[in-house]
Every structure is written in C-alpha cells, then in structure tokens.
Scaffold this motif. Structure first.
Motif, PDB file in Angstrom:
ATOM      1  N   THR A   1      39.655  -8.997  23.779  1.00 23.50           N
ATOM      2  CA  THR A   1      38.452  -8.323  24.275  1.00 23.50           C
ATOM      3  C   THR A   1      38.685  -6.821  24.418  1.00 23.50           C
ATOM      4  O   THR A   1      37.842  -6.005  24.017  1.00 23.50           O
ATOM      5  CB  THR A   1      38.034  -8.918  25.630  1.00 23.50           C
ATOM      6  OG1 THR A   1      37.798 -10.321  25.484  1.00 23.50           O
ATOM      7  CG2 THR A   1      36.770  -8.246  26.151  1.00 23.50           C
TER       8      THR A   1
ATOM      9  N   HIS B   1      46.609 -21.150  32.308  1.00 21.97           N
ATOM     10  CA  HIS B   1      46.198 -20.240  33.380  1.00 21.97           C
ATOM     11  C   HIS B   1      46.452 -18.773  33.049  1.00 21.97           C
ATOM     12  O   HIS B   1      45.703 -17.905  33.507  1.00 21.97           O
ATOM     13  CB  HIS B   1      46.931 -20.598  34.668  1.00 21.97           C
ATOM     14  CG  HIS B   1      46.288 -21.723  35.418  1.00 21.97           C
ATOM     15  ND1 HIS B   1      46.513 -21.972  36.742  1.00 21.97           N
ATOM     16  CD2 HIS B   1      45.417 -22.672  35.009  1.00 21.97           C
ATOM     17  CE1 HIS B   1      45.811 -23.024  37.123  1.00 21.97           C
ATOM     18  NE2 HIS B   1      45.142 -23.472  36.081  1.00 21.97           N
TER      19      HIS B   1
ATOM     20  N   THR C   1      48.569 -17.536  29.764  1.00 24.96           N
ATOM     21  CA  THR C   1      48.770 -17.122  28.380  1.00 24.96           C
ATOM     22  C   THR C   1      47.463 -17.049  27.608  1.00 24.96           C
ATOM     23  O   THR C   1      47.150 -16.007  27.006  1.00 24.96           O
ATOM     24  CB  THR C   1      49.745 -18.081  27.685  1.00 24.96           C
ATOM     25  OG1 THR C   1      50.975 -18.111  28.413  1.00 24.96           O
ATOM     26  CG2 THR C   1      50.025 -17.614  26.269  1.00 24.96           C
ATOM     27  N   LEU C   2      46.690 -18.118  27.611  1.00 20.76           N
ATOM     28  CA  LEU C   2      45.430 -18.100  26.866  1.00 20.76           C
ATOM     29  C   LEU C   2      44.431 -17.091  27.430  1.00 20.76           C
ATOM     30  O   LEU C   2      43.843 -16.314  26.666  1.00 20.76           O
ATOM     31  CB  LEU C   2      44.818 -19.506  26.826  1.00 20.76           C
ATOM     32  CG  LEU C   2      45.501 -20.498  25.875  1.00 20.76           C
ATOM     33  CD1 LEU C   2      44.727 -21.812  25.842  1.00 20.76           C
ATOM     34  CD2 LEU C   2      45.621 -19.922  24.465  1.00 20.76           C
ATOM     35  N   PRO C   3      44.203 -17.043  28.759  1.00 22.11           N
ATOM     36  CA  PRO C   3      43.323 -15.987  29.284  1.00 22.11           C
ATOM     37  C   PRO C   3      43.860 -14.589  28.979  1.00 22.11           C
ATOM     38  O   PRO C   3      43.083 -13.678  28.689  1.00 22.11           O
ATOM     39  CB  PRO C   3      43.299 -16.252  30.793  1.00 22.11           C
ATOM     40  CG  PRO C   3      43.615 -17.698  30.930  1.00 22.11           C
ATOM     41  CD  PRO C   3      44.582 -17.992  29.826  1.00 22.11           C
ATOM     42  N   GLY C   4      45.179 -14.434  29.031  1.00 22.94           N
ATOM     43  CA  GLY C   4      45.768 -13.124  28.738  1.00 22.94           C
ATOM     44  C   GLY C   4      45.507 -12.697  27.306  1.00 22.94           C
ATOM     45  O   GLY C   4      45.198 -11.531  27.034  1.00 22.94           O
ATOM     46  N   TYR C   5      45.618 -13.643  26.370  1.00 23.52           N
ATOM     47  CA  TYR C   5      45.362 -13.298  24.970  1.00 23.52           C
ATOM     48  C   TYR C   5      43.877 -13.025  24.747  1.00 23.52           C
ATOM     49  O   TYR C   5      43.516 -12.113  23.986  1.00 23.52           O
ATOM     50  CB  TYR C   5      45.837 -14.412  24.044  1.00 23.52           C
ATOM     51  CG  TYR C   5      45.782 -14.021  22.586  1.00 23.52           C
ATOM     52  CD1 TYR C   5      46.489 -12.913  22.114  1.00 23.52           C
ATOM     53  CD2 TYR C   5      44.997 -14.734  21.683  1.00 23.52           C
ATOM     54  CE1 TYR C   5      46.430 -12.532  20.779  1.00 23.52           C
ATOM     55  CE2 TYR C   5      44.934 -14.365  20.353  1.00 23.52           C
ATOM     56  CZ  TYR C   5      45.646 -13.267  19.907  1.00 23.52           C
ATOM     57  OH  TYR C   5      45.577 -12.880  18.585  1.00 23.52           O
ATOM     58  N   ALA C   6      43.016 -13.790  25.420  1.00 24.45           N
ATOM     59  CA  ALA C   6      41.582 -13.525  25.322  1.00 24.45           C
ATOM     60  C   ALA C   6      41.249 -12.130  25.857  1.00 24.45           C
ATOM     61  O   ALA C   6      40.434 -11.398  25.283  1.00 24.45           O
ATOM     62  CB  ALA C   6      40.803 -14.594  26.095  1.00 24.45           C
ATOM     63  N   ILE C   7      41.902 -11.751  26.942  1.00 23.73           N
ATOM     64  CA  ILE C   7      41.714 -10.402  27.502  1.00 23.73           C
ATOM     65  C   ILE C   7      42.193  -9.352  26.509  1.00 23.73           C
ATOM     66  O   ILE C   7      41.533  -8.329  26.290  1.00 23.73           O
ATOM     67  CB  ILE C   7      42.456 -10.275  28.841  1.00 23.73           C
ATOM     68  CG1 ILE C   7      41.734 -11.087  29.922  1.00 23.73           C
ATOM     69  CG2 ILE C   7      42.579  -8.807  29.268  1.00 23.73           C
ATOM     70  CD1 ILE C   7      42.510 -11.212  31.210  1.00 23.73           C
TER      71      ILE C   7
ATOM     72  N   TYR D   1      45.114 -14.399  41.528  1.00 19.01           N
ATOM     73  CA  TYR D   1      45.045 -14.796  40.123  1.00 19.01           C
ATOM     74  C   TYR D   1      44.185 -13.816  39.330  1.00 19.01           C
ATOM     75  O   TYR D   1      44.583 -13.352  38.260  1.00 19.01           O
ATOM     76  CB  TYR D   1      44.477 -16.210  40.017  1.00 19.01           C
ATOM     77  CG  TYR D   1      44.227 -16.651  38.596  1.00 19.01           C
ATOM     78  CD1 TYR D   1      45.284 -16.864  37.707  1.00 19.01           C
ATOM     79  CD2 TYR D   1      42.923 -16.843  38.124  1.00 19.01           C
ATOM     80  CE1 TYR D   1      45.051 -17.265  36.405  1.00 19.01           C
ATOM     81  CE2 TYR D   1      42.678 -17.243  36.830  1.00 19.01           C
ATOM     82  CZ  TYR D   1      43.742 -17.454  35.967  1.00 19.01           C
ATOM     83  OH  TYR D   1      43.509 -17.844  34.672  1.00 19.01           O
ATOM     84  N   PHE D   2      43.009 -13.482  39.870  1.00 21.39           N
ATOM     85  CA  PHE D   2      42.144 -12.534  39.167  1.00 21.39           C
ATOM     86  C   PHE D   2      42.751 -11.131  39.176  1.00 21.39           C
ATOM     87  O   PHE D   2      42.522 -10.343  38.259  1.00 21.39           O
ATOM     88  CB  PHE D   2      40.747 -12.538  39.783  1.00 21.39           C
ATOM     89  CG  PHE D   2      39.991 -13.804  39.529  1.00 21.39           C
ATOM     90  CD1 PHE D   2      39.462 -14.057  38.273  1.00 21.39           C
ATOM     91  CD2 PHE D   2      39.833 -14.752  40.522  1.00 21.39           C
ATOM     92  CE1 PHE D   2      38.775 -15.239  38.017  1.00 21.39           C
ATOM     93  CE2 PHE D   2      39.147 -15.933  40.285  1.00 21.39           C
ATOM     94  CZ  PHE D   2      38.619 -16.184  39.026  1.00 21.39           C
TER      95      PHE D   2
ATOM     96  N   LEU E   1      45.036 -11.090  36.238  1.00 17.29           N
ATOM     97  CA  LEU E   1      44.283 -10.911  34.995  1.00 17.29           C
ATOM     98  C   LEU E   1      43.826  -9.461  34.846  1.00 17.29           C
ATOM     99  O   LEU E   1      43.810  -8.923  33.727  1.00 17.29           O
ATOM    100  CB  LEU E   1      43.074 -11.850  34.970  1.00 17.29           C
ATOM    101  CG  LEU E   1      43.381 -13.350  34.976  1.00 17.29           C
ATOM    102  CD1 LEU E   1      42.090 -14.156  34.857  1.00 17.29           C
ATOM    103  CD2 LEU E   1      44.355 -13.729  33.866  1.00 17.29           C
TER     104      LEU E   1
END
Length: 276
Positions: free
Chosen positions: A234, A223, A225-231, A152-153, A156
């Motif tokens: 950033t 899991h 989409t939101l982490p991907g957009y935050a990345i 998973y990481f 990301l």
C-alpha cells in the motif's frame, strides 16, 4: 566547595538545545541520500502541487505518530508531541533548504515555485529523521519510550513508517520502472515470496511484539507478516502515485512496479524496530 547545580529551568533549556541539535543531525543523516538524488530535485519541480500537498498532509499524522512513539525530546503529552511534530517539520525544511542551496540545486534567483517544491518534498523525510534522532543518535538508545509498549496497531503503524522511509529512497528513481519492465511473471512471484520471507524473518530479530509469538509461527505470520506486506504494498502504491509513476501505465505494469518497490518497503516495514 562544590558548585551549585544550575537552576532546573536552565537544565531543561540546555537539554532541549541538545535535543534540537540532535534533531538537525538526525534530519541530515536520514535525508542525505534523498538530498543528493537528482530525481528528487526534478520531482520537486515537476510534481503536481496537489500531489505535493497530499504528501505533506498525509505526512503530518505520520510525524505525530513518530513523535508519540519516539520524539527527539523526552517531553511527553499531546501538546508536547504536537510541538515536537511542528519543530521536526521546521527542522526538515531548514535542513533541506540549507543543503540544497549549498549544493547549488536551489539558486537564489530560482522561481519560488521550484525552490519551494524541492524543499517541501524533502522536508517530510527530514522531519522523520529529526524525530528518530534521539532513538538513533543518543548513547542510551533513546531511553525508555512509548514505542516499547506499542499496541498491535501501533506496531503496524511503525511498519508503515519504516516502509515509507525505505520506499522514498528509491521510488523516484528510474531503476524501479526498469526493473519492473525487465521482470517476468516468474520474477515477480519470486520477489513476492522473498519479500514475505525476509519480512517474516526480520520481524522477530528486530524486536517486534511478534517475537513473543515465535512458538506460534502461523499466528505470527497472519498477525504481522501478511499485514506488514500488505502495508508495504500500500505504501509502495501511494509513493508511486505521488511521483506520477502510475500515470499512463497499464494495471499490470503498475502492479509489477508496486511489487518491485514493495521489496525495499517490506524490508523497511520489517526493520522498523531498528529505526524507531
């Protein structure tokens, strides 16, 4: 009589030479838009050297990660991946040097600070292209590599690499500032919504592990989409900082520019599986 097969060592040397040639091709294919962008030439001259050093230092673990998940050769193991990282960085420096000299951008009598700055700024994206060459330019798609079993990481991380690659291609341009300046709050909110929607749709088509959660859209959204957009945001903020696009601007202006750059960065994050 059939000719005897070449010794194993000779076969390995020939394979490595072929991989190295493919790495140069990958550096050229992936880096040519930046090598022919005037804003990148200017940034190589005017960028604070501590920012340039920050970019290179931050790029080293990124390159090592790409060597682990893809790599321009089939050799595996920490030592081989470190060697691939070093060779890819050298390929990036050599490719950028040769082409910038060929284009007349770097002249023989130019101050070393200017020439080195322009080449060093282009070396990281060139090295990224070199490491992705086997995946992108080999007839078999690069074979079975470790990125197919990414955790998973790891997924990301690949998103961050894709976001950086796309963001670098447009971050130094004046158009990012112009679009952010012309955008209204309604435009910014709509751009955020479209970025998230496209990221969510492309993730499954690009073969992320999130595709396995297609029957659980809320879980996949949380899991990946939101982490991907935050990345993506950033990475966009880091890239804007790198090119001095945050200096002297109000927080609201920086946020708008970050969202604007976050659009291509989100596409890059979502499509990372198409690159790696």
């Amino acid at each position: 009589m059939t000719a005897a097969a070449p010794p194993l060592d000779l076969q390995r040397e020939r394979a490595y030479v072929r991989d190295l040639g493919r790495a140069f091709a990958g550096a050229l294919v992936f880096n040519i838009p930046l090598l022919m962008t005037m804003e990148m030439w200017a940034q190589g001259v005017i960028m604070d050297r501590w920012r340039l050093l920050t970019f290179i230092v931050a790029g080293l673990p990124l390159l090592y990660g790409l060597a682990y998940y893809a790599g321009f050769s089939k050799r595996r193991g920490p030592v081989n991946e470190a060697l691939d990282t070093a060779v890819a960085l050298a390929v990036g420096f050599i490719t950028a040097s040769m082409l910038l000299i060929l284009f007349g951008v770097v002249e023989w009598d130019a101050p070393p600070r200017e020439g080195l700055g322009m080449v060093a700024l282009q070396a990281i994206p060139g090295a990224m292209g070199a490491l992705l060459a086997r995946r992108q330019l080999s007839g078999d798609g690069g074979g079975d590599t470790d990125e197919d079993q990414a955790s998973y990481f790891g997924e990301l991380f690949l998103m961050a690499a894709g976001a950086l690659f796309f963001a670098l291609n447009v971050a130094p341009t004046e158009e990012m500032i112009l679009i952010a300046y012309k955008a209204t709050p309604a435009h910014i909110l709509a751009l955020i919504a479209v970025s998230i929607l496209l990221l969510h749709l492309i993730v499954f088509k690009a073969g992320f592990a999130g595709q396995e959660e297609a029957d659980h859209p809320i879980k996949a959204f949380l899991h990946f989409t939101l982490p991907g957009y935050a990345i993506a945001l950033t990475v966009s903020l880091f890239t804007l900082f790198l090119f001095g696009r945050t200096d002297g601007h109000a927080v609201a202006g920086v946020v708008q520019t970050m969202v604007v750059l976050g659009f291509p960065a989100a596409i890059g994050a979502a499509a990372a599986r198409l690159l790696v």
